[in-house]
Design a protein around this motif. Structure first.
Motif, PDB file in Angstrom:
ATOM      1  N   HIS A   1      15.435   6.791 -24.784  1.00  0.00           N
ATOM      2  CA  HIS A   1      15.049   5.518 -25.248  1.00  0.00           C
ATOM      3  C   HIS A   1      13.515   5.326 -25.862  1.00  0.00           C
ATOM      4  O   HIS A   1      13.374   4.924 -26.935  1.00  0.00           O
ATOM      5  CB  HIS A   1      15.350   4.399 -24.311  1.00  0.00           C
ATOM      6  CG  HIS A   1      16.697   3.938 -24.031  1.00  0.00           C
ATOM      7  ND1 HIS A   1      17.319   3.453 -25.069  1.00  0.00           N
ATOM      8  CD2 HIS A   1      17.724   4.181 -22.944  1.00  0.00           C
ATOM      9  CE1 HIS A   1      18.826   3.120 -24.597  1.00  0.00           C
ATOM     10  NE2 HIS A   1      18.846   3.779 -23.402  1.00  0.00           N
ATOM     11  N   TYR A   2      12.471   5.891 -25.027  1.00  0.00           N
ATOM     12  CA  TYR A   2      11.373   5.789 -25.570  1.00  0.00           C
ATOM     13  C   TYR A   2      11.292   6.565 -26.820  1.00  0.00           C
ATOM     14  O   TYR A   2      10.364   6.589 -27.550  1.00  0.00           O
ATOM     15  CB  TYR A   2      10.390   6.523 -24.557  1.00  0.00           C
ATOM     16  CG  TYR A   2       9.780   5.366 -23.476  1.00  0.00           C
ATOM     17  CD1 TYR A   2       8.537   4.569 -24.184  1.00  0.00           C
ATOM     18  CD2 TYR A   2      10.249   5.259 -22.292  1.00  0.00           C
ATOM     19  CE1 TYR A   2       8.445   3.583 -22.989  1.00  0.00           C
ATOM     20  CE2 TYR A   2       9.731   4.303 -21.259  1.00  0.00           C
ATOM     21  CZ  TYR A   2       8.706   3.427 -21.921  1.00  0.00           C
ATOM     22  OH  TYR A   2       8.556   2.484 -21.122  1.00  0.00           O
ATOM     23  N   GLN A   3      11.923   8.024 -26.910  1.00  0.00           N
ATOM     24  CA  GLN A   3      11.749   8.695 -28.249  1.00  0.00           C
ATOM     25  C   GLN A   3      12.171   7.831 -29.187  1.00  0.00           C
ATOM     26  O   GLN A   3      11.499   7.749 -30.276  1.00  0.00           O
ATOM     27  CB  GLN A   3      12.479  10.101 -27.906  1.00  0.00           C
ATOM     28  CG  GLN A   3      12.307  11.217 -29.039  1.00  0.00           C
ATOM     29  CD  GLN A   3      13.098  12.063 -28.905  1.00  0.00           C
ATOM     30  OE1 GLN A   3      13.916  12.170 -27.889  1.00  0.00           O
ATOM     31  NE2 GLN A   3      12.971  13.284 -29.687  1.00  0.00           N
ATOM     32  N   THR A   4      13.255   7.327 -28.992  1.00  0.00           N
ATOM     33  CA  THR A   4      13.842   6.394 -30.253  1.00  0.00           C
ATOM     34  C   THR A   4      13.106   5.374 -30.689  1.00  0.00           C
ATOM     35  O   THR A   4      12.569   5.015 -31.499  1.00  0.00           O
ATOM     36  CB  THR A   4      15.266   5.899 -29.598  1.00  0.00           C
ATOM     37  OG1 THR A   4      16.042   6.814 -29.387  1.00  0.00           O
ATOM     38  CG2 THR A   4      15.788   5.079 -30.970  1.00  0.00           C
ATOM     39  N   PHE A   5      12.345   4.668 -29.460  1.00  0.00           N
ATOM     40  CA  PHE A   5      11.274   3.614 -29.905  1.00  0.00           C
ATOM     41  C   PHE A   5      10.136   4.238 -30.588  1.00  0.00           C
ATOM     42  O   PHE A   5       9.751   3.413 -31.482  1.00  0.00           O
ATOM     43  CB  PHE A   5      10.954   2.960 -28.406  1.00  0.00           C
ATOM     44  CG  PHE A   5       9.969   1.943 -28.440  1.00  0.00           C
ATOM     45  CD1 PHE A   5       9.961   0.668 -28.780  1.00  0.00           C
ATOM     46  CD2 PHE A   5       8.614   2.267 -27.966  1.00  0.00           C
ATOM     47  CE1 PHE A   5       9.217  -0.211 -29.179  1.00  0.00           C
ATOM     48  CE2 PHE A   5       7.747   1.400 -28.130  1.00  0.00           C
ATOM     49  CZ  PHE A   5       7.972   0.012 -28.488  1.00  0.00           C
TER      50      PHE A   5
ATOM     51  N   GLN B   1       9.872   6.707 -32.610  1.00  0.00           N
ATOM     52  CA  GLN B   1      10.279   7.134 -33.946  1.00  0.00           C
ATOM     53  C   GLN B   1      10.238   6.079 -34.769  1.00  0.00           C
ATOM     54  O   GLN B   1       9.941   5.937 -35.750  1.00  0.00           O
ATOM     55  CB  GLN B   1      11.619   7.875 -33.893  1.00  0.00           C
ATOM     56  CG  GLN B   1      11.374   9.311 -33.248  1.00  0.00           C
ATOM     57  CD  GLN B   1      12.792  10.058 -33.132  1.00  0.00           C
ATOM     58  OE1 GLN B   1      13.849   9.236 -33.444  1.00  0.00           O
ATOM     59  NE2 GLN B   1      12.763  11.345 -32.906  1.00  0.00           N
ATOM     60  N   ARG B   2      11.014   4.916 -34.387  1.00  0.00           N
ATOM     61  CA  ARG B   2      10.930   3.591 -34.910  1.00  0.00           C
ATOM     62  C   ARG B   2       9.627   3.063 -35.266  1.00  0.00           C
ATOM     63  O   ARG B   2       9.529   2.634 -36.325  1.00  0.00           O
ATOM     64  CB  ARG B   2      11.991   2.622 -34.090  1.00  0.00           C
ATOM     65  CG  ARG B   2      12.337   1.546 -34.990  1.00  0.00           C
ATOM     66  CD  ARG B   2      13.390   0.771 -34.098  1.00  0.00           C
ATOM     67  NE  ARG B   2      13.008  -0.056 -33.017  1.00  0.00           N
ATOM     68  CZ  ARG B   2      13.384   0.381 -31.854  1.00  0.00           C
ATOM     69  NH1 ARG B   2      14.323   1.381 -31.641  1.00  0.00           N
ATOM     70  NH2 ARG B   2      12.873  -0.179 -30.895  1.00  0.00           N
ATOM     71  N   LYS B   3       8.767   3.001 -34.101  1.00  0.00           N
ATOM     72  CA  LYS B   3       7.532   2.482 -34.633  1.00  0.00           C
ATOM     73  C   LYS B   3       6.691   3.236 -35.646  1.00  0.00           C
ATOM     74  O   LYS B   3       5.964   2.513 -36.457  1.00  0.00           O
ATOM     75  CB  LYS B   3       6.617   2.158 -33.126  1.00  0.00           C
ATOM     76  CG  LYS B   3       7.331   1.280 -32.232  1.00  0.00           C
ATOM     77  CD  LYS B   3       7.372  -0.050 -32.780  1.00  0.00           C
ATOM     78  CE  LYS B   3       7.761  -1.224 -31.827  1.00  0.00           C
ATOM     79  NZ  LYS B   3       7.865  -2.660 -32.171  1.00  0.00           N
TER      80      LYS B   3
ATOM     81  N   LYS C   1       7.868   5.076 -37.844  1.00  0.00           N
ATOM     82  CA  LYS C   1       8.473   4.979 -39.230  1.00  0.00           C
ATOM     83  C   LYS C   1       7.942   3.489 -39.829  1.00  0.00           C
ATOM     84  O   LYS C   1       8.050   3.469 -41.228  1.00  0.00           O
ATOM     85  CB  LYS C   1       9.987   5.139 -39.301  1.00  0.00           C
ATOM     86  CG  LYS C   1      10.545   6.638 -39.003  1.00  0.00           C
ATOM     87  CD  LYS C   1      12.036   6.545 -39.069  1.00  0.00           C
ATOM     88  CE  LYS C   1      12.566   8.062 -38.824  1.00  0.00           C
ATOM     89  NZ  LYS C   1      13.870   8.154 -38.567  1.00  0.00           N
ATOM     90  N   ALA C   2       7.760   2.428 -39.016  1.00  0.00           N
ATOM     91  CA  ALA C   2       7.536   1.346 -39.559  1.00  0.00           C
ATOM     92  C   ALA C   2       6.071   1.080 -39.553  1.00  0.00           C
ATOM     93  O   ALA C   2       5.634   0.040 -39.711  1.00  0.00           O
ATOM     94  CB  ALA C   2       8.277   0.260 -38.517  1.00  0.00           C
TER      95      ALA C   2
ATOM     96  N   GLN D   1       3.995   1.153 -37.218  1.00  0.00           N
ATOM     97  CA  GLN D   1       3.105   0.249 -36.334  1.00  0.00           C
ATOM     98  C   GLN D   1       2.638   1.043 -35.152  1.00  0.00           C
ATOM     99  O   GLN D   1       2.986   0.763 -34.114  1.00  0.00           O
ATOM    100  CB  GLN D   1       4.634  -0.673 -35.629  1.00  0.00           C
ATOM    101  CG  GLN D   1       5.176  -1.479 -36.944  1.00  0.00           C
ATOM    102  CD  GLN D   1       6.296  -2.235 -36.150  1.00  0.00           C
ATOM    103  OE1 GLN D   1       6.864  -1.878 -35.225  1.00  0.00           O
ATOM    104  NE2 GLN D   1       6.654  -3.291 -37.114  1.00  0.00           N
TER     105      GLN D   1
ATOM    106  N   LEU E   1       2.388   0.593 -31.232  1.00  0.00           N
ATOM    107  CA  LEU E   1       3.001   1.656 -30.330  1.00  0.00           C
ATOM    108  C   LEU E   1       2.027   2.045 -29.394  1.00  0.00           C
ATOM    109  O   LEU E   1       2.260   2.214 -28.122  1.00  0.00           O
ATOM    110  CB  LEU E   1       3.313   2.897 -31.284  1.00  0.00           C
ATOM    111  CG  LEU E   1       3.924   3.955 -30.480  1.00  0.00           C
ATOM    112  CD1 LEU E   1       5.407   3.609 -29.676  1.00  0.00           C
ATOM    113  CD2 LEU E   1       4.305   5.146 -31.546  1.00  0.00           C
TER     114      LEU E   1
END
Length: 557
Positions: A426-430, A432-434, A436-437, A439, A443
């Motif tokens: 979940h942290y890895q996904t979080f 990556q999302r930040k 890419k955005a 942010q 993060l």
């Protein structure tokens, strides 16, 4: 079919339990009868002790010049003779009544008239008792005299109703007894030794509440000793209560208690022993000899007291018991004669058999010796085999139990690893999302402040507690044994530990550095140090406390 079997099993179990309870009660009653026999064997010593006390009071009376003190001593002598000897009790109450009239002591005049009526009431002189009571003006008297007045009427009419025992007069006298008991109740005080007893009488005769009456009768026998008349009277009342409800075992039990108390109190005007004799005669032919003894003692008591009513009652019961006892003795004698003849024949036959056996024994001796040696060796081998099997079974049980615990610990470890892997994903996904955005600053802020949530930490601690206590079930008890009594640690339940216990659980597992413990339990090292210092200060042996911790649960249960 299953329901029928279940119902049948329940019925059989209930029957079995009832039978066992009945056998237990019967055995207890046999022991109680033995106690009663021992008590009756000591009747002379109880009587001698009572007579010594009476002689002491008489000596005091002779040496007492004060008239009012004499009246008090006369009252004590009356109380000693009241259910012991009718004529002596009447003698002293008559003297006291004459003296109180001479001194114009209104209180003692009324008191001795009441004593006189009470004596007549238990002696079967009911009309004479009524005449005495009718001449007492109780109005304006002290509360204790009013209580005695109404209780005397209650005793009088209760005895009269029992004496009549018919459908015409008995109900009338019983109703009058109830009325006078109701009038007496307001004058009872809790400090009086008979307060509980007369409350029991009230609930029996007035309220018709057997359960409530038993409550007060049992309070009476718990609060009073066996040398109290009210203990005997309450036991007798309890016995009759159980008899009325068909519980004959407890009827016998408390009838015995009443008879024992009567014997200790030297109560010659009693009913328990003759009722017990009648019950034993009726219920069990094996007790005829005992029943005969009891009825004869009851007759001796009635004659000693000069109780006309009791003598009449016992005279009606005695012939049947005595005749049965004599018939039993005759049967025993006849049986004994035949037994002597049979025994003589058996003795002759035994002598012949002994000669034959003596010869056979010579042949068997050698064989027995050989068999004995073989049996000894076989027994020794069996013992060793049994011991070996026992050890093997115990080892198997311990091995199975240890394997189960290992399986549970492995499952817990896998479960925790899976949860943390899932959390990392979940942290890895979080992350990556930040990224890419774009942010990154948010993060970095999130990662720098993020730790396991309180809920996750609590889940970890709960699972740790469960796993550790499963492995060391006696840990909390053994840890408390190392602490001073006033500092022992209490647990909220059997499946969790406190923070202090958790720290020492990790030490027991070999994690001894405060920094390592702090990492595992999500505390600061200083907090861990403070906890360790405080618990160590509570230890019985502070120097070797942590060494003692390592010895806890050396053998896994």
């Amino acid at each position: 079919m299953c329901a029928f079997r279940y119902t049948l099993m329940r019925v059989l179990m209930a029957f079995l339990l009832s039978a066992l309870a009945s056998m237990s009660m019967h055995a207890a009653n046999q022991r109680d009868l033995q106690r009663l026999d021992e008590t009756l064997d000591q009747r002379d010593s109880y009587t001698q002790r009572k007579l010594q006390h009476i002689d002491y009071l008489k000596a005091q009376l002779k040496a007492q010049p004060d008239s009012e003190q004499q009246l008090r001593l006369y009252d004590q002598l009356f109380d000693e003779y009241y259910v012991f000897k009718f004529d002596s009790a009447r003698y002293y109450v008559d003297i006291a009544l004459t003296l109180s009239r001479k001194l114009h002591k209104d209180y003692y005049i009324k008191l001795n008239l009441l004593r006189q009526a009470q004596l007549y009431a238990i002696g079967g002189l009911y009309s004479e008792a009524i005449d005495v009571l009718d001449n007492i003006n109780i109005e304006g008297s002290r509360k204790d005299l009013k209580l005695q007045y109404y209780l005397t009427y209650f005793i009088l009419y209760s005895n009269w109703a029992n004496y009549c025992s018919d459908d015409r007069f008995s109900p009338i006298y019983a109703a009058r007894a109830r009325d006078f008991l109701k009038q007496a109740m307001p004058f009872l005080e809790p400090s009086m030794p008979f307060w509980d007893f007369y409350h029991g009488e009230y609930y029996i005769y007035v309220e018709r509440n057997d359960k409530k009456a038993l409550y007060y009768y049992f309070r009476t026998i718990r609060r009073l000793s066996k040398n109290s008349r009210y203990y005997a009277m309450a036991s007798f009342a309890i016995a009759n209560n159980y008899s009325a409800h068909g519980d004959q075992e407890r009827y016998e039990q408390y009838l015995i208690e009443a008879a024992i108390s009567d014997a200790i109190c030297c109560t010659r005007e009693n009913l328990a022993l003759q009722d017990l004799a009648t019950y034993l005669f009726r219920e069990d032919n094996n007790n005829i000899e005992r029943a005969d003894r009891y009825i004869n003692i009851a007759m001796e008591d009635a004659k000693f007291f000069n109780a006309r009513l009791r003598i009449l009652e016992i005279s009606q019961k005695m012939p049947t018991i005595v005749a049965s006892y004599e018939q039993q003795m005759m049967n025993r004698n006849n049986t004994l004669k035949w037994a002597i003849i049979v025994i003589s024949l058996l003795v002759f036959g035994s002598l012949m058999a002994i000669l034959y056996i003596f010869r056979q024994n010579k042949l068997l001796t050698n064989r027995r010796h050989q068999l004995s040696q073989s049996n000894s060796k076989l027994t020794e081998l069996n013992f060793k085999l049994t011991e070996l099997n026992s050890r093997l079974a115990k080892a198997n049980t311990m091995l199975v139990d240890t394997n189960r615990k290992r399986e549970r610990l492995a499952k817990l470890y896998i479960d925790l690893c899976a949860k943390f892997i899932d959390r990392l994903a979940h942290y890895q996904t979080f992350v990556q999302r930040k990224i890419k955005a774009n942010q990154v600053s948010e993060l970095l802020s999130k990662i720098s402040s993020s730790r396991l949530s309180d809920e996750e930490a609590e889940v970890f601690r709960n699972r740790f507690d469960k796993a550790f206590l499963d492995l060391y079930p006696t840990f909390t008890t053994e840890l408390n044994a190392l602490l001073e009594p006033e500092h022992r640690i209490a647990n909220s339940d059997n499946h969790s530990m406190t923070s202090e216990q958790r720290i020492y659980a990790l030490i027991r597992l070999g994690v001894k550095e405060s920094s390592e413990i702090a990492s595992v339990l999500f505390y600061s090292p200083q907090t861990i140090y403070n906890y360790r210092s405080r618990v160590k200060n509570w230890a019985v042996n502070k120097e070797a406390f942590e060494e003692d911790i390592m010895k806890i649960g050396t053998i896994i249960q």
